[in-house]
Design a protein around this motif. Structure first.
Motif, PDB file in Angstrom:
ATOM      1  N   PHE A  47     -13.250  -8.888  -5.857  1.00 42.97           N
ATOM      2  CA  PHE A  47     -12.330  -7.758  -6.000  1.00 42.97           C
ATOM      3  C   PHE A  47     -13.037  -6.437  -5.719  1.00 42.97           C
ATOM      4  O   PHE A  47     -12.493  -5.547  -5.053  1.00 42.97           O
ATOM      5  CB  PHE A  47     -11.731  -7.759  -7.410  1.00 42.97           C
ATOM      6  N   LEU A  50     -13.742  -6.011  -1.989  1.00 41.11           N
ATOM      7  CA  LEU A  50     -12.560  -5.685  -1.191  1.00 41.11           C
ATOM      8  C   LEU A  50     -12.269  -4.191  -1.163  1.00 41.11           C
ATOM      9  O   LEU A  50     -11.463  -3.737  -0.351  1.00 41.11           O
ATOM     10  CB  LEU A  50     -11.338  -6.436  -1.733  1.00 41.11           C
ATOM     11  N   LYS A  51     -12.920  -3.419  -2.018  1.00 43.62           N
ATOM     12  CA  LYS A  51     -12.724  -1.974  -2.021  1.00 43.62           C
ATOM     13  C   LYS A  51     -13.530  -1.281  -0.925  1.00 43.62           C
ATOM     14  O   LYS A  51     -13.345  -0.093  -0.683  1.00 43.62           O
ATOM     15  CB  LYS A  51     -13.115  -1.397  -3.384  1.00 43.62           C
ATOM     16  N   CYS A  55     -13.442  -5.782   3.063  1.00 41.73           N
ATOM     17  CA  CYS A  55     -12.055  -6.245   3.151  1.00 41.73           C
ATOM     18  C   CYS A  55     -11.701  -6.701   4.561  1.00 41.73           C
ATOM     19  O   CYS A  55     -10.661  -7.338   4.764  1.00 41.73           O
ATOM     20  CB  CYS A  55     -11.102  -5.143   2.700  1.00 41.73           C
ATOM     21  N   LEU A  82      -9.690 -15.325  -2.189  1.00 41.31           N
ATOM     22  CA  LEU A  82      -9.311 -14.292  -1.220  1.00 41.31           C
ATOM     23  C   LEU A  82      -7.814 -14.321  -0.950  1.00 41.31           C
ATOM     24  O   LEU A  82      -7.179 -13.273  -0.785  1.00 41.31           O
ATOM     25  CB  LEU A  82     -10.079 -14.486   0.089  1.00 41.31           C
ATOM     26  N   LEU A  85      -6.349 -12.509  -4.028  1.00 44.17           N
ATOM     27  CA  LEU A  85      -6.704 -11.096  -4.200  1.00 44.17           C
ATOM     28  C   LEU A  85      -6.336 -10.232  -3.000  1.00 44.17           C
ATOM     29  O   LEU A  85      -6.095  -9.035  -3.154  1.00 44.17           O
ATOM     30  CB  LEU A  85      -8.210 -10.976  -4.473  1.00 44.17           C
ATOM     31  N   ASP A  86      -6.314 -10.802  -1.821  1.00 44.87           N
ATOM     32  CA  ASP A  86      -6.052 -10.016  -0.610  1.00 44.87           C
ATOM     33  C   ASP A  86      -5.144 -10.793   0.344  1.00 44.87           C
ATOM     34  O   ASP A  86      -5.543 -11.145   1.454  1.00 44.87           O
ATOM     35  CB  ASP A  86      -7.379  -9.671   0.079  1.00 44.87           C
ATOM     36  N   SER A  88      -2.518  -9.842   2.094  1.00 45.48           N
ATOM     37  CA  SER A  88      -2.184  -9.140   3.338  1.00 45.48           C
ATOM     38  C   SER A  88      -3.344  -9.192   4.325  1.00 45.48           C
ATOM     39  O   SER A  88      -3.146  -9.344   5.534  1.00 45.48           O
ATOM     40  CB  SER A  88      -1.813  -7.687   3.034  1.00 45.48           C
ATOM     41  N   GLY A  89      -4.574  -9.054   3.819  1.00 47.64           N
ATOM     42  CA  GLY A  89      -5.737  -9.134   4.697  1.00 47.64           C
ATOM     43  C   GLY A  89      -5.901 -10.510   5.306  1.00 47.64           C
ATOM     44  O   GLY A  89      -6.232 -10.645   6.486  1.00 47.64           O
TER      45      GLY A  89
END
Length: 261
Positions: A47, A50-51, A55, A82, A85-86, A88-89
């Motif tokens: 997490f 990813l900032k 990402c 992943l 947490l992400d 869309s990515g």
């Protein structure tokens, strides 16, 4: 060579083969890894990653980052985390799509983008243009014999200010010497206004995206035809690229036609 396990009838038995491998490892005192890192700690690490620019990377790269930071985790677990947490990515990477930035401008005449276009320069045709970043209104688009002379380019700027009766808040261009006069005049005219330090901005082509995007449209709708036309003339022996061809033939016969187009 390892031993293959078969069921009755001669068919390969994958479960039996896996059991055989586990028993073989146990005979050497080896066991599957059991001391995995806490999943919550791994999730918190991902997490935080990813900032940053992490990402943009997939689960294989993220798994390597976890190992480098002392976490013991399976690659499949990183892939699942992943996806949680992400999402869309992950979806963007699956589609192989770039995450593009959004261009923002505060309003009309807040920033003008200035640049020269050299695709037709080998044939003696030089283009210079300026576009409003907010409305994409073309401030000027001029075809001439030179776009490197700062006096000529500054003349386009003065004519635009006279016609529009206003001065833009900022102008952005590359580091070309042809923009030096405009930079001085723009800075002088905005010297007492708000944002005087950003009256003229130098930058790379990547930061001058409005005019660069317009050049792509111009090539698709117009310039590509003339590039192919002049190249065909060159292949047919009617154009050699010397000074006489550029200044006498191409500029004399085709410059006015290109201006109209």
């Amino acid at each position: 060579m390892g031993t293959l396990c078969f069921m009755e009838g001669g068919q390969y038995d994958p479960a039996g083969q896996a059991f055989y491998r586990l028993r073989r490892l146990a005979s050497y005192g080896l066991y599957r890894r059991k001391n995995f890192s806490d999943v919550l700690q791994v999730a918190m690490f991902i997490f935080e990653q990813l900032k940053s620019s992490s990402c943009l990377h997939g689960y294989r790269w993220m798994h390597s980052r976890c190992l480098q930071n002392g976490f013991i985790v399976q690659k499949e677990m990183v892939r699942i985390l992943l996806g949680i947490l992400d999402p869309s990515g992950v979806a963007a990477r699956v589609k192989r799509k770039l995450k593009r930035r959004h261009y923002r401008s505060k309003g009309p005449n807040y920033i003008w983008h200035l640049d020269s276009y050299d695709k037709l320069k080998p044939y003696g045709i030089c283009v210079n243009g300026c576009i409003d970043g907010f409305s994409r209104f073309i401030i000027w688009l001029r075809v001439g014999r030179s776009n490197n002379n700062p006096r000529i380019v500054a003349g386009f700027y003065v004519e635009a200010l006279t016609y529009l009766e206003r001065v833009p808040h900022s102008i952005r261009s590359d580091m070309g010497t042809e923009n030096s006069y405009i930079a001085e005049m723009q800075s002088f005219l905005r010297r007492n206004g708000p944002g005087s330090r950003t009256a003229f901005l130098y930058g790379t082509s990547q930061h001058n995206q409005r005019i660069e995007s317009w050049w792509g449209i111009l090539r698709k709708e117009c310039v590509q035809f003339w590039m192919e036309f002049f190249e065909q003339m060159k292949q047919d022996g009617y154009f050699t690229g010397d000074f006489i061809d550029k200044s006498r033939m191409i500029q004399y016969f085709f410059m006015d036609i290109i201006r109209i187009r």
